[in-house]
Design a protein around this motif. Sequence first.
Motif, PDB file in Angstrom:
ATOM      1  N   PHE A  56      37.062  34.977  35.088  1.00 26.52           N
ATOM      2  CA  PHE A  56      38.373  35.221  35.681  1.00 26.52           C
ATOM      3  C   PHE A  56      38.725  36.702  35.722  1.00 26.52           C
ATOM      4  N   SER A  57      37.743  37.579  35.455  1.00 20.82           N
ATOM      5  CA  SER A  57      38.097  38.997  35.335  1.00 20.82           C
ATOM      6  C   SER A  57      38.728  39.543  36.612  1.00 20.82           C
ATOM      7  N   THR A  58      38.242  39.071  37.771  1.00 20.07           N
ATOM      8  CA  THR A  58      38.815  39.535  39.040  1.00 20.07           C
ATOM      9  C   THR A  58      40.303  39.225  39.113  1.00 20.07           C
ATOM     10  N   GLU A  59      40.638  37.965  38.796  1.00 15.26           N
ATOM     11  CA  GLU A  59      42.023  37.522  38.895  1.00 15.26           C
ATOM     12  C   GLU A  59      42.879  38.205  37.834  1.00 15.26           C
ATOM     13  N   THR A 106      42.447  41.120  36.514  1.00 17.07           N
ATOM     14  CA  THR A 106      42.712  42.496  36.938  1.00 17.07           C
ATOM     15  C   THR A 106      43.874  42.525  37.931  1.00 17.07           C
ATOM     16  N   LYS A 107      43.890  41.532  38.829  1.00 21.64           N
ATOM     17  CA  LYS A 107      44.981  41.471  39.809  1.00 21.64           C
ATOM     18  C   LYS A 107      46.326  41.216  39.129  1.00 21.64           C
ATOM     19  N   ALA A 149      47.111  42.001  36.043  1.00 22.15           N
ATOM     20  CA  ALA A 149      47.492  43.218  35.318  1.00 22.15           C
ATOM     21  C   ALA A 149      48.114  44.230  36.269  1.00 22.15           C
TER      22      ALA A 149
END
Lengths: 400, 309
Positions: A213-216, A218-219, A221
């Motif tokens: 889920f790192s992409t999401e 980051t969004k 944050a």
Amino acid sequence: MNDHPINRRRFLTTTAATVAAGGFGFTPSILRAQSPAVKIAFVATLSGPGAALGTHLRDGWLAGVTRLGNQLGGRAVETLVIDDELKPDVAVSKVRAALERDKVDAVVGVVFSNMLQAIVRPVTESNTFLITANAGPSTVAGKGCNPFLFSSAYQNDQPHAAMGQAAQDAGYKRVFVLVPNYQAGKDAVAGFRSRYKGEVVDEIYVPLSQLDFSTEITKIAAAKPDAIFTFMPGALGVNLVRQYRQAGLAGIPFLSTFTVDESTLPAQGDAALDFFTAATWAPNVDNPHSRRFVQEFEAAYGYVPSNFAAHAYDAAHMLDAAIRKTKGDVANKPALRAALESGEFPSVRGALRLGTNHFPIQDFWLCKVAKRPDGKFQTETVRKVLTADTDSYAAACRMG
Amino acid sequence: MSMLLVQALNGLQFGVLLFLVAAGLSLVFGVMDLINLAHGVQYMLGAYVAATLGVWTGSFWLGALLALPVALLVGLALEWLVFRHLYRRDHLSQVLATFGVILTVEEATRALWGSAPQTVLEPTALTGGPLGGVEIVGGLLYPTYRLIIIGVGVVVPLLLWFLVERTRAGMLVRAGATHPAMVAALGVDIRRLFTVVFAFGAMLAGFAGALASPIFPVAPGMGDTVLILCFVVIVIGGVGSIRGAFIAALLVGLLDTIGRAMLPDALRLVLDPSAARQTGAALASMLVYIAMAGILFFRPAGLFPGARA
């Protein structure tokens, strides 16, 4: 890759049979002499990725039956545990066999809505009662309501709507929404938005097979919302919760449904602390019936019961009370139906009643994850969000 | 711009994890010409063992370290029990047998650990405190643990390259891949060599599982999703090529991550927001496979065709 039916099916039928035999094979012979046992087919997903929920549901039912002295309404009970394998065709053929060969008196259980939709016709068309202890799709709550279908749980939209109301009450202005890209995910968003009137900063749909889920995150944050709302059942939720905490976002309130519960908390642990969920019940609900349920359940199964277990436990009491009213005559369907409709049974949720569509009219709570003194995790009620809530489909139901 | 940087880091980190799993698979495939579907199961076992031993010893790092020899032993045992008998068989028998291993091991895992996701300790800093994150740009915190994974992704490929290209054992492995009969004639026990390569591949998969356990859920079936992506990596990179696997893994990781981050927003320029979100999400999850199809069209043997291809 999850398609390995033969071995798993064989393995699980054996396990299920063992469980059933262990629990109920030894009914006292005196009872058996009086009248044949009431036969219940208990359907749950016990293999594949959804198996953890099915286990909770089954154990809740077994705990309920044990609590009632292995009887329903004064008659001995025999449970046939059926694993639907999360495959509609398997569910239908196994349930058909239970109806035609084993002549079960009622079908109880069902974790997933698509499984319920598969079996609802075969069961109700044979004039057999079907009590759903979890799944509550809109299709059977509104126009498609059925005299033989009852729910001991809730309609699917309700927990999401309750969380929407909680977000509204908390005064959050900007909420970030993150759900899986399938029907239930879209329903969750619709349910949440039915009561949340603030701004939805962004809606992200992720594939059900999502690992990272790192992409999401980051969004999220970058968007700096007041709170996030998410619906990530099972392993997805374990993933998200841990990664959310690791990314240091725990300061942004985590509002969720079916994401942090007793089935996933052992794996989420400290990472889920203080995260929110919406539910009809939590293990800390303080009434004697509920306290005894939690205590006996933990002693028997060694883990903290979830909503799934509680609703199945209630299903056992619902049937017990109704059969008792008909003096054990399960063949008298009109009498049994009237007895079930009365909704008079002891529930771990306290008092509740059934609506015209046979779904409970009940309170919904905002709950929060807490660590107990014994180191185990559970959800605990924070405040009541909805009082005596009726689902939005009940009005469309015309019971035949 | 800083968003893009963080998303690129996310992609790299995901790519590294994919590489660790794919490297072992590619090695076994390239050297021994064996299709091992059960590789995902070895990844899963690594995660389970690391999780359990981590809870048992009270330290995530200790658990992950102890998972390595266990994964190696499991690899040796599986090789001795099953794979040894498959080297000379055709690919269909290999697929069938290794699929059988998947079913058996997954069911055994379920029986041993249950079907709920496992408890995994959070990795701690050397001081014993939480690892926390590193501020990269504009107040965006990046988890330290993920940076460690990227670091591992730099060290392991170098180590592998050194092992295969610069050591005597590596030389034998390379020779064994292309001229097994000749190597055997020179007095090298090719069978033992294969056993070692297989066990090493299993250990790499187990290591990846251990490394992934604090991020991904440790649950039955966790190997399946990774395995599919790993086959994509191997096909793109070229069968049997470690270098190809490395480049392809990073490519797949970056493509998947950047696609998910950008596509829904990019589509908003031409579609209305709700349609853009859903089409974007659907398209992003297909992107990797579309890329694979494209690369196969222009380079049927992958980017870096290995020895056997």
